[in-house]
Motif scaffolding. Structure first.
Motif, PDB file in Angstrom:
ATOM      1  N   PRO A 122       0.812  -1.219   0.000  1.00 51.95           N
ATOM      2  CA  PRO A 122       0.000   0.000   0.000  1.00 51.95           C
ATOM      3  C   PRO A 122       0.844   1.267   0.000  1.00 51.95           C
ATOM      4  O   PRO A 122       0.485   2.264  -0.637  1.00 51.95           O
ATOM      5  CB  PRO A 122      -0.830  -0.128   1.284  1.00 51.95           C
ATOM      6  CG  PRO A 122      -0.916  -1.601   1.525  1.00 51.95           C
ATOM      7  CD  PRO A 122       0.405  -2.151   1.080  1.00 51.95           C
ATOM      8  N   GLY A 123       1.987   1.220   0.685  1.00 55.34           N
ATOM      9  CA  GLY A 123       2.856   2.388   0.744  1.00 55.34           C
ATOM     10  C   GLY A 123       3.391   2.779  -0.618  1.00 55.34           C
ATOM     11  O   GLY A 123       3.405   3.961  -0.977  1.00 55.34           O
ATOM     12  N   THR A 124       3.850   1.807  -1.383  1.00 54.91           N
ATOM     13  CA  THR A 124       4.377   2.103  -2.711  1.00 54.91           C
ATOM     14  C   THR A 124       3.289   2.667  -3.612  1.00 54.91           C
ATOM     15  O   THR A 124       3.527   3.601  -4.382  1.00 54.91           O
ATOM     16  CB  THR A 124       4.985   0.831  -3.338  1.00 54.91           C
ATOM     17  OG1 THR A 124       6.138   0.441  -2.570  1.00 54.91           O
ATOM     18  CG2 THR A 124       5.420   1.077  -4.774  1.00 54.91           C
ATOM     19  N   LEU A 125       2.089   2.135  -3.509  1.00 56.00           N
ATOM     20  CA  LEU A 125       1.008   2.598  -4.375  1.00 56.00           C
ATOM     21  C   LEU A 125       0.580   4.024  -4.068  1.00 56.00           C
ATOM     22  O   LEU A 125       0.145   4.750  -4.970  1.00 56.00           O
ATOM     23  CB  LEU A 125      -0.198   1.667  -4.261  1.00 56.00           C
ATOM     24  CG  LEU A 125      -0.043   0.284  -4.890  1.00 56.00           C
ATOM     25  CD1 LEU A 125      -1.320  -0.517  -4.700  1.00 56.00           C
ATOM     26  CD2 LEU A 125       0.297   0.387  -6.380  1.00 56.00           C
ATOM     27  N   ARG A 126       0.694   4.445  -2.828  1.00 59.18           N
ATOM     28  CA  ARG A 126       0.225   5.799  -2.510  1.00 59.18           C
ATOM     29  C   ARG A 126       1.281   6.875  -2.778  1.00 59.18           C
ATOM     30  O   ARG A 126       0.990   8.062  -2.655  1.00 59.18           O
ATOM     31  CB  ARG A 126      -0.243   5.879  -1.058  1.00 59.18           C
ATOM     32  CG  ARG A 126       0.844   5.789  -0.012  1.00 59.18           C
ATOM     33  CD  ARG A 126       0.278   6.094   1.388  1.00 59.18           C
ATOM     34  NE  ARG A 126       1.313   6.000   2.403  1.00 59.18           N
ATOM     35  CZ  ARG A 126       1.500   4.937   3.182  1.00 59.18           C
ATOM     36  NH1 ARG A 126       0.696   3.882   3.062  1.00 59.18           N
ATOM     37  NH2 ARG A 126       2.467   4.929   4.077  1.00 59.18           N
ATOM     38  N   ARG A 127       2.476   6.471  -3.171  1.00 57.10           N
ATOM     39  CA  ARG A 127       3.535   7.447  -3.419  1.00 57.10           C
ATOM     40  C   ARG A 127       3.333   8.197  -4.715  1.00 57.10           C
ATOM     41  O   ARG A 127       2.973   7.620  -5.755  1.00 57.10           O
ATOM     42  CB  ARG A 127       4.895   6.763  -3.449  1.00 57.10           C
ATOM     43  CG  ARG A 127       5.241   6.017  -2.181  1.00 57.10           C
ATOM     44  CD  ARG A 127       5.861   6.888  -1.095  1.00 57.10           C
ATOM     45  NE  ARG A 127       5.394   6.527   0.234  1.00 57.10           N
ATOM     46  CZ  ARG A 127       5.600   5.360   0.836  1.00 57.10           C
ATOM     47  NH1 ARG A 127       6.263   4.424   0.235  1.00 57.10           N
ATOM     48  NH2 ARG A 127       5.132   5.162   2.044  1.00 57.10           N
ATOM     49  N   ALA A 128       3.615   9.484  -4.694  1.00 59.29           N
ATOM     50  CA  ALA A 128       3.538  10.298  -5.906  1.00 59.29           C
ATOM     51  C   ALA A 128       4.509   9.794  -6.960  1.00 59.29           C
ATOM     52  O   ALA A 128       4.241   9.897  -8.162  1.00 59.29           O
ATOM     53  CB  ALA A 128       3.832  11.757  -5.561  1.00 59.29           C
ATOM     54  N   TYR A 129       5.634   9.232  -6.532  1.00 59.74           N
ATOM     55  CA  TYR A 129       6.631   8.724  -7.470  1.00 59.74           C
ATOM     56  C   TYR A 129       6.026   7.633  -8.354  1.00 59.74           C
ATOM     57  O   TYR A 129       6.262   7.594  -9.566  1.00 59.74           O
ATOM     58  CB  TYR A 129       7.840   8.169  -6.707  1.00 59.74           C
ATOM     59  CG  TYR A 129       9.031   7.836  -7.577  1.00 59.74           C
ATOM     60  CD1 TYR A 129      10.119   8.691  -7.651  1.00 59.74           C
ATOM     61  CD2 TYR A 129       9.072   6.659  -8.325  1.00 59.74           C
ATOM     62  CE1 TYR A 129      11.206   8.396  -8.444  1.00 59.74           C
ATOM     63  CE2 TYR A 129      10.156   6.363  -9.124  1.00 59.74           C
ATOM     64  CZ  TYR A 129      11.223   7.229  -9.180  1.00 59.74           C
ATOM     65  OH  TYR A 129      12.301   6.930  -9.982  1.00 59.74           O
ATOM     66  N   THR A 130       5.253   6.747  -7.753  1.00 62.53           N
ATOM     67  CA  THR A 130       4.650   5.659  -8.525  1.00 62.53           C
ATOM     68  C   THR A 130       3.651   6.208  -9.541  1.00 62.53           C
ATOM     69  O   THR A 130       3.633   5.787 -10.707  1.00 62.53           O
ATOM     70  CB  THR A 130       3.963   4.663  -7.575  1.00 62.53           C
ATOM     71  OG1 THR A 130       4.921   4.177  -6.619  1.00 62.53           O
ATOM     72  CG2 THR A 130       3.390   3.489  -8.350  1.00 62.53           C
ATOM     73  N   GLN A 131       2.843   7.159  -9.122  1.00 59.70           N
ATOM     74  CA  GLN A 131       1.895   7.764 -10.052  1.00 59.70           C
ATOM     75  C   GLN A 131       2.624   8.508 -11.161  1.00 59.70           C
ATOM     76  O   GLN A 131       2.164   8.518 -12.322  1.00 59.70           O
ATOM     77  CB  GLN A 131       0.963   8.722  -9.315  1.00 59.70           C
ATOM     78  CG  GLN A 131      -0.137   9.320 -10.199  1.00 59.70           C
ATOM     79  CD  GLN A 131      -1.005   8.265 -10.848  1.00 59.70           C
ATOM     80  OE1 GLN A 131      -1.479   7.332 -10.182  1.00 59.70           O
ATOM     81  NE2 GLN A 131      -1.219   8.370 -12.157  1.00 59.70           N
TER      82      GLN A 131
END
Length: 280
Positions: A122-131
């Motif tokens: 969940p942490g990786t998905l909520r990061r602006a970097y991933t988006q």
């Protein structure tokens, strides 16, 4: 290079044992040198920690690891840590640092259906970097995602031979595949280094024609490039496991020691680390 040995020395760092998949990829591309493995067992898992705590902790811990192990290169084998603290870490150590980011770009390039999935914490998905990766490389795709901490735990249990029901793994994947459009998905990004530990189980759970892709090989190739080593067949590899470094007691520690020994890291040290996050 390391004053203690003529061979290059690489530290692979993760919150738990997921980074062992990067060690495997280093061996596969023919890394010639020593590898130490560092696991932040005292703060595992990263996927449930706050951004603020990780931004304070990861660079400080990486600096402590560099001081303790004296490597020539450091790999942050964790998507969560890399998407938050890679640049800060590079600023506080004086050796090259290779990060780990979700393999969205190659997945978007490879898809034939235009639908890709991202399986992450969940942490990786909520990061602006991933988006930002999605915006930069997958605008032409429909991108579905599922965040799972349970899959991290299942991967650790599976790696050390503890009982794991395939249905548990399939259930986590089904949460991605069952989304609208999931039946058209042909590429799934394993955006946590723990998840390739379950690759064969995930393949068995998936629909026919689904390809699982991760960043492991790209990371290994980047390490080789920065060290000036040529890619070679895995049969010629001469990777030498050096030591296992951990940070403290947790449910992950005993498993990490066992998994490390299975991968050749039989020498274990706990490093003393004054966590700035705990003082905040």
């Amino acid at each position: 290079m390391s004053s203690r040995d003529d061979l290059p020395h690489c530290v692979v760092f993760d919150s738990g044992m997921g980074g062992l998949t990067i060690v495997q990829e280093l061996a596969a591309v023919g890394f010639a040198g020593r590898v130490s493995y560092a696991a932040d067992t005292g703060f595992f898992p990263y996927g449930e920690k706050s951004d603020e705590d990780l931004i304070r902790r990861v660079p400080a811990l990486c600096r402590a690891l560099v001081e303790a192990a004296d490597p020539d290169i450091l790999v942050i084998a964790c998507n969560t840590a890399s998407t938050l603290a890679l640049e800060v870490t590079r600023a506080v150590v004086d050796i090259p640092v290779v990060g780990t980011v979700p393999a969205i770009k190659p997945a978007a390039k490879a898809t034939q259906t235009g639908v890709i999935g991202v399986l992450a914490t969940p942490g990786t998905l909520r990061r602006a970097y991933t988006q930002a990766l999605v915006d930069a490389f997958a605008r032409h795709c429909r991108v579905l995602s599922h965040g799972s901490l349970k899959l991290v735990e299942l991967a650790e249990r599976f790696q050390v031979g503890e009982a794991v029901e395939r249905e548990e793994i399939c259930g986590e994947l089904e949460a991605l595949l069952s989304q609208s459009g999931g039946d058209e998905m042909d590429q799934i990004v394993l955006a946590c280094t723990h998840f390739p530990l379950l690759r064969q189980e995930l393949v068995a759970c998936a629909l026919e024609g689904v390809n699982f892709i991760d960043s492991g090989q790209a990371i290994a190739r980047r390490v080789m490039s920065l060290l000036g080593q040529d890619l070679r067949a895995s049969s010629e590899a001469s990777l030498s496991p050096d030591r296992l470094l951990t940070t403290g007691a947790s449910p992950s520690l005993e498993r990490m020691i066992k998994a490390g020994a299975m991968s050749g890291f039989t020498e274990h040290h706990q490093i003393d680390f004054d966590d700035p996050a705990s003082r905040a």
